[in-house]
Design an enzyme around this catalytic site. Structure first.
Site, PDB file in Angstrom:
ATOM      1  N   ASP A 144       0.839  -1.197   0.000  1.00 18.68           N
ATOM      2  CA  ASP A 144       0.000   0.000   0.000  1.00 18.68           C
ATOM      3  C   ASP A 144       0.881   1.257   0.000  1.00 18.68           C
ATOM      4  OD1 ASP A 144      -2.250   1.890   0.986  1.00 18.68           O
ATOM      5  OD2 ASP A 144      -3.266  -0.040   0.914  1.00 18.68           O
ATOM      6  N   HIS A 179      -3.400   6.021   3.950  1.00 19.43           N
ATOM      7  CA  HIS A 179      -4.252   4.905   3.529  1.00 19.43           C
ATOM      8  C   HIS A 179      -3.755   3.571   4.070  1.00 19.43           C
ATOM      9  CE1 HIS A 179      -5.908   1.939   0.585  1.00 19.43           C
ATOM     10  NE2 HIS A 179      -6.966   2.737   0.606  1.00 19.43           N
ATOM     11  N   ASN A 194      -9.756  -5.764  26.821  1.00 17.83           N
ATOM     12  CA  ASN A 194     -10.391  -5.137  27.979  1.00 17.83           C
ATOM     13  C   ASN A 194     -10.111  -3.644  28.065  1.00 17.83           C
ATOM     14  OD1 ASN A 194     -11.423  -7.615  28.922  1.00 17.83           O
ATOM     15  ND2 ASN A 194      -9.445  -8.110  29.830  1.00 17.83           N
ATOM     16  N   THR A 196      -9.681   0.401  26.118  1.00 21.28           N
ATOM     17  CA  THR A 196     -10.623   1.348  25.518  1.00 21.28           C
ATOM     18  C   THR A 196     -10.208   1.803  24.117  1.00 21.28           C
ATOM     19  OG1 THR A 196      -9.454   3.201  26.574  1.00 21.28           O
ATOM     20  CG2 THR A 196     -11.326   2.237  27.759  1.00 21.28           C
ATOM     21  N   SER A 337     -11.493  -0.510  -0.179  1.00 22.39           N
ATOM     22  CA  SER A 337     -10.192  -0.555   0.494  1.00 22.39           C
ATOM     23  C   SER A 337     -10.339  -0.986   1.940  1.00 22.39           C
ATOM     24  CB  SER A 337      -9.513   0.825   0.464  1.00 22.39           C
ATOM     25  OG  SER A 337      -8.928   1.092  -0.771  1.00 22.39           O
TER      26      SER A 337
END
Length: 402
Positions: A144, A179, A194, A196, A337
């Protein structure tokens, strides 16, 4: 996916008898994206020797299945073309095909609450995690724009040592577009289940990303450079190769590179494209050896922009997929994509269940475990249906126990 294994083995043997093994390092010091070059078809080492003797200013980079790049930093492209036209045995002199991430879109997200990661639950990835007893690291090559390996959420997930930048021929595969980093964040992050922070489809699976930069800062690249990158990824032992880009027209060099990669055991996943058109007119989406993915919206129907066609193998969420980009920022990203790395991540789950699975076997497991949409069996919009991570893992475990 229908692969003619016998003919593939024969073709590899025949071509291999003419040319040496692929070695990406052979052209690292000279061949760049801004180099004068053409792609040609050759049939023997004699043809290559004739090129070198007839055009001493040129180098030759051998690809696969008779494809080769003839390049020079000393003479113009026009002069190089004239020289090639005089050499007997050299056929199909052509310029590279332009590839890009066109049609992909993004918008900034203010934060990363996990309840916005609708793609994870939609493909039942979260239900699959607890069923996986992983023994080996799975390597996924993101071919990419590069990957921001300094991103806090990707620390420890990027195989920087094996990464490579084919735009500048350096070992630094840092992303200068965003990207490739977004694609990577959809697959995996270092967040815990577990915690955030943003989670990838692969959760806490032991996944390593090989960043292979073949697209420049604008998200564009050339088919010959991309073919080098695909071959390089395969040679580095990538279990999965993610190709979230495309272009109109055919590209024999990319087709050959994908065939080479699958022969080395890599499972290749490619984006259908974002023009609401038939993939038969696009590369690499039209390649029969790749698993081509169309995009779904939140209503479980084809996204309006998604390409379609007989070569579409499966479908996955593509609208408003939360991920990361440069400078540790969050984005909602839309396009095939985004659908592609979801499938790559599920393929990695399947591979983690049984590292001995080859690309054809992974393909079959994904085909058999999809959720049908609109019709049973295969259709031009969704392939065999929506990718289902839980069913894919269960199918792989069942196959492993038989």
């Amino acid at each position: 996916m229908k692969r003619k294994l016998i003919s593939l083995v024969v073709s590899i043997f025949i071509i291999g008898s003419f040319f040496p093994a692929v070695n990406a390092s052979a052209s690292k010091s000279q061949l760049r994206m801004d180099t004068s070059r053409y792609i040609v078809t050759v049939t023997s080492q004699k043809d290559i020797n004739n090129i070198k003797s007839s055009i001493p200013q040129a180098g030759v980079k051998v690809l696969n299945n008779g494809q080769a790049i003839v390049y020079s930093n000393q003479i113009s492209k026009n002069t190089l073309n004239k020289g090639l036209s005089k050499i007997r045995g050299v056929k199909d002199v052509r310029s590279p095909v332009k590839m890009s991430i066109d049609g992909f879109s993004r918008r900034t997200a203010s934060n990363s609450p996990r309840n916005l990661e609708w793609d994870i639950s939609d493909v039942e990835a979260d239900k699959a995690w607890s069923n996986i007893d992983q023994g080996e690291t799975v390597k996924i090559a993101v071919v990419d724009t590069g990957v921001d390996y300094n991103n806090l959420l990707l620390k420890g997930k990027i195989d920087v040592d094996d990464g490579y930048n084919f735009i500048t021929n350096t070992s630094n595969a840092m992303d200068d577009n965003g990207h490739g980093t977004g694609v990577t964040g959809i697959i995996t992050t270092n967040s815990t289940l577990n915690g955030t922070g943003l989670l990838g489809i692969d959760g806490n699976l032991d996944v390593q990303i090989i960043p292979v930069k073949v697209l420049d800062s604008t998200g564009s690249g050339d088919s010959d450079i991309i073919a080098e990158g695909i071959q390089y990824a395969a040679d580095k032992g990538a279990d999965i190769i993610n190709l979230s880009f495309g272009g109109k027209g055919s590209s024999p060099e990319i087709d050959s590179a994908i065939k080479y990669a699958t022969s080395k055991g890599s499972f290749v996943v490619t984006a259908a494209g974002n023009d609401n058109a038939d993939v038969k007119d696009y590369s690499p989406a039209s390649n029969p050896d790749a698993f081509t993915v169309s995009a779904l919206n939140m209503h479980n129907t084809k996204s309006y922009y998604s390409n379609y066609g007989y070569n579409v193998q499966g479908a996955a969420p593509g609208d408003n997929i939360l991920s990361i980009e440069l400078n540790n920022t969050y984005y909602f990203m839309t396009g095939t994509s985004m659908s592609t790395p979801i499938v790559s991540a599920v393929a990695a789950m399947v591979k983690s269940v049984n590292p001995a699975l080859n690309s054809s076997q992974i393909d079959q497991i994904l085909d058999e475990s999809t959720d049908s949409i609109m019709t049973s069996g295969k259709n031009i919009y969704y392939g065999y249906g929506k990718i289902n991570a839980l069913k894919a893992v269960e199918t792989a475990i069942k196959a492993n126990n038989q």
